[in-house]
Design an enzyme around this catalytic site. Structure first.
Site, PDB file in Angstrom:
ATOM      1  CE  LYS A 158      -3.659  -0.193   2.875  1.00  0.00           C
ATOM      2  NZ  LYS A 158      -4.453  -0.484   4.109  1.00  0.00           N
ATOM      3  N   GLY A 165      -8.235   4.312  -2.344  1.00  0.00           N
ATOM      4  CA  GLY A 165      -7.987   2.944  -2.766  1.00  0.00           C
ATOM      5  C   GLY A 165      -6.928   2.816  -3.855  1.00  0.00           C
ATOM      6  CG  ASN A 289     -10.338   9.026   6.130  1.00  0.00           C
ATOM      7  OD1 ASN A 289      -9.208   9.000   5.634  1.00  0.00           O
ATOM      8  ND2 ASN A 289     -11.264   8.147   5.813  1.00  0.00           N
ATOM      9  NE  ARG A 291     -11.498  12.786   3.969  1.00  0.00           N
ATOM     10  CZ  ARG A 291     -12.261  11.719   3.794  1.00  0.00           C
ATOM     11  NH1 ARG A 291     -13.527  11.751   4.182  1.00  0.00           N
ATOM     12  NH2 ARG A 291     -11.794  10.611   3.260  1.00  0.00           N
TER      13      ARG A 291
HETATM   14  P1  ADP Z   1      -7.418   4.378   0.979  1.00  0.00           P
HETATM   15  O1  ADP Z   1      -6.902   5.481   1.845  1.00  0.00           O
HETATM   16  O2  ADP Z   1      -6.755   4.336  -0.359  1.00  0.00           O
HETATM   17  O3  ADP Z   1      -8.901   4.342   0.915  1.00  0.00           O
HETATM   18  P2  ADP Z   1      -7.417   2.222   2.975  1.00  0.00           P
HETATM   19  O4  ADP Z   1      -6.244   1.828   3.771  1.00  0.00           O
HETATM   20  O5  ADP Z   1      -8.495   3.000   3.682  1.00  0.00           O
HETATM   21  O6  ADP Z   1      -6.926   3.018   1.674  1.00  0.00           O
HETATM   22  O7  ADP Z   1      -8.090   0.944   2.342  1.00  0.00           O
HETATM   23  C1  ADP Z   1      -9.187   1.032   1.451  1.00  0.00           C
HETATM   24  C2  ADP Z   1      -9.861  -0.300   1.300  1.00  0.00           C
HETATM   25  O8  ADP Z   1      -8.936  -1.295   0.801  1.00  0.00           O
HETATM   26  C3  ADP Z   1     -10.409  -0.891   2.591  1.00  0.00           C
HETATM   27  O9  ADP Z   1     -11.695  -0.399   2.905  1.00  0.00           O
HETATM   28  C4  ADP Z   1     -10.423  -2.372   2.233  1.00  0.00           C
HETATM   29  O10 ADP Z   1     -11.520  -2.649   1.396  1.00  0.00           O
HETATM   30  C5  ADP Z   1      -9.160  -2.561   1.408  1.00  0.00           C
HETATM   31  N1  ADP Z   1      -7.997  -2.928   2.270  1.00  0.00           N
HETATM   32  C6  ADP Z   1      -7.104  -2.084   2.843  1.00  0.00           C
HETATM   33  N2  ADP Z   1      -6.196  -2.745   3.589  1.00  0.00           N
HETATM   34  C7  ADP Z   1      -6.484  -4.068   3.482  1.00  0.00           C
HETATM   35  C8  ADP Z   1      -5.908  -5.298   4.013  1.00  0.00           C
HETATM   36  N3  ADP Z   1      -4.837  -5.282   4.805  1.00  0.00           N
HETATM   37  N4  ADP Z   1      -6.509  -6.465   3.675  1.00  0.00           N
HETATM   38  C9  ADP Z   1      -7.589  -6.509   2.874  1.00  0.00           C
HETATM   39  N5  ADP Z   1      -8.165  -5.396   2.329  1.00  0.00           N
HETATM   40  C10 ADP Z   1      -7.639  -4.192   2.626  1.00  0.00           C
END
Ligand code: ADP
Length: 447
Positions: A158, A165, A289, A291
């Site tokens: 990530k 996402g 987040n 906000r």
């Molecule tokens: P962003 O800031 O890009 O939205 P997030 O960390 O909030 O990133 O993750 C967005 C989505 O991606 C989560 O709601 C979930 O659906 C998926 N996700 C994130 N981390 C994981 C993980 N470790 N395992 C499985 N799915 C994940």
């Protein structure tokens, strides 16, 4: 209290904020791009200032233009809404330096939570459970291999600066970890100008559960319970729920209290959302987040608390207007996001709305800034409205949602309403039996 608030946003959220300001007796300033000259929030605001051409970079993200609008109108506070400059620590800092209040947390807290590695480290220090993963950025091929082995496949790579996402890559085995790692880095660099990535255990069947919190920056903070936002497409939320029965009241209060305690320690100011994945009865922090969120109305509906009022109040220096004991949860609420998109292909569908009849009646709230004859510009995200429905139980809420979706008419463009008409008949949706992958799979199977 503030005299005049400048709303640095557009669309439904600009109107949502404008309404709160009016109710609180605060003057409003709308800023808009040339493409939004006819927008509803511009018409309803006390004053408006054009801040640039359609491209968001030149208007809604253009800090010098917004500063000029503040100077011209004499606004004493800015509400950034969500997206655009809402999580821009530099913007918050510039405002503070100009003695204009940023309605949101301190630039320091935005900074900490904006970098996902720092956010996770902070979460750990504050006693919030996190997804197992790399403690720092993964910077070499050797590190990528070693870390993935340590965490155990599958792993998710990530972007540290990620959002929406984007910049996420899955690796199922050692064979694809290096490709995933280098693509994630390249995508992150292209999307965010920062190629730094980290690694997390990939959870197979989690739900997305988030905690709404409010703090006053003076050491008081409460949680307003949880929202289930598991129905997602491409990591973007589509449908959100607040209330039972996924998470029991006991689990809700436990995770909520962990977050509230953390926010008291931080002396966090304003609204925020702590996001978790939830699997086998355990919560794993993914990000915070700093906000207002798109889906905040479902929480407002079951708690009776106006989150935007509270944001404005605490930004003006007042204490939170409630204690944790005073926060009560009643019933169930669901929000569906109405996007100007083809309901099959999800291709954007800008254009003119030739007929508009929003749903109404008991337990129905529509947050939207569109109207009959409104021309949806092609430059911004495709969210054009949110349908929020309440019921004393989830079943009652679903019945009402079905009725409200059927009643809603938007002609002239394509919208995601037909998708919801289909979803509301699905047994898994009716029983609440879905995880974060359910919708993608459903869409794949029903092409
Ligand atoms: P962003 O800031 O890009 O939205 P997030 O960390 O909030 O990133 O993750 C967005 C989505 O991606 C989560 O709601 C979930 O659906 C998926 N996700 C994130 N981390 C994981 C993980 N470790 N395992 C499985 N799915 C994940």
């Amino acid at each position: 209290m503030f005299q005049k608030v400048l709303i640095a946003n557009r669309g439904e959220i600009a109107l949502r904020i404008l309404r709160a300001c009016k109710e609180l007796g605060i003057q409003t300033v709308a800023v808009h791009s040339t493409a939004d000259a006819n927008a509803m929030h511009v018409r309803l605001a006390d004053e408006s200032v054009c801040i640039g051409p359609p491209s968001a970079k030149d208007s809604y993200l253009n800090i010098p233009s917004i500063m000029a609008a503040i100077e011209i109108t004499g606004a004493d506070a800015v509400h950034p809404g969500y997206g655009f400059l809402s999580e821009n620590a530099r913007f918050a800092k510039i405002l503070t330096e100009h003695k204009v209040t940023f309605i949101g947390p301190s630039s320091h807290h935005i900074d900490i939570m904006g970098d996902k590695i720092t956010a996770k480290k902070t979460a750990v220090e504050l006693g919030i459970p996190v997804v197992p993963g790399s403690p720092d950025a993964v910077e070499t091929e050797a590190d990528a291999k070693r870390m993935a082995k340590e965490i155990g496949y599958p792993v998710l790579i990530k972007a540290t600066a990620g959002g929406g996402g984007r910049g996420m890559k899955l690796a199922n085995s050692e064979k694809d970890v290096l490709t995933a790692w280098s693509t994630a880095r390249a995508e992150a660099a292209a999307a965010f100008g920062n190629g730094s990535v980290y690694m997390e255990k990939y959870l197979g069947k989690p739900r997305h559960i988030e905690v709404q919190i409010l703090g006053d920056g003076q050491g008081n903070a409460v949680h307003l319970g949880v929202r289930d936002c598991s129905l997602q497409r491409r990591n973007q939320k589509v449908w959100e729920e607040a209330g039972g029965p996924t998470i029991s009241p006991k689990e809700r209060d436990e995770i909520g209290e962990i977050c509230a305690v953390a926010m008291r320690k931080l002396k966090y100011a304003g609204a925020g959302t702590v996001e978790f994945l939830y699997e086998n009865g355990k919560f794993y922090f993914i990000e915070m987040n700093t906000r207002l969120q798109v889906e905040h109305p479902v929480t407002e509906r079951i708690t009776g608390i106006d989150i935007v009022y509270e944001q404005i109040r605490v930004a003006s220096g007042e204490k939170l207007s409630m204690t944790q004991d005073e926060v009560k949860f009643v019933g169930h609420a669901i929000e569906v996001r109405i996007n100007a998109e083809d309901p099959q292909t999800f291709a954007p569908s800008p254009g003119t709305i030739t007929f508009y009849h929003p749903a109404g009646g008991v337990g129905v709230r529509v947050d939207s800034a569109v109207y009959q004859g409104y021309k949806i510009p092609p430059y911004y995200d495709s969210l054009i409205g949110k349908l929020i429905v309440y019921g004393r139980t989830r079943d009652e809420c679903l019945q009402r949602l079905r009725r409200a979706i059927d009643e809603f008419v938007i002609d002239g463009i394509k919208t995601t309403l037909p998708l919801f008409q289909r979803l509301i008949k699905e047994p898994d949706i009716l029983s609440g039996n879905y995880d974060i992958h359910w919708l993608e799979k459903y869409l794949d199977d029903n092409k």
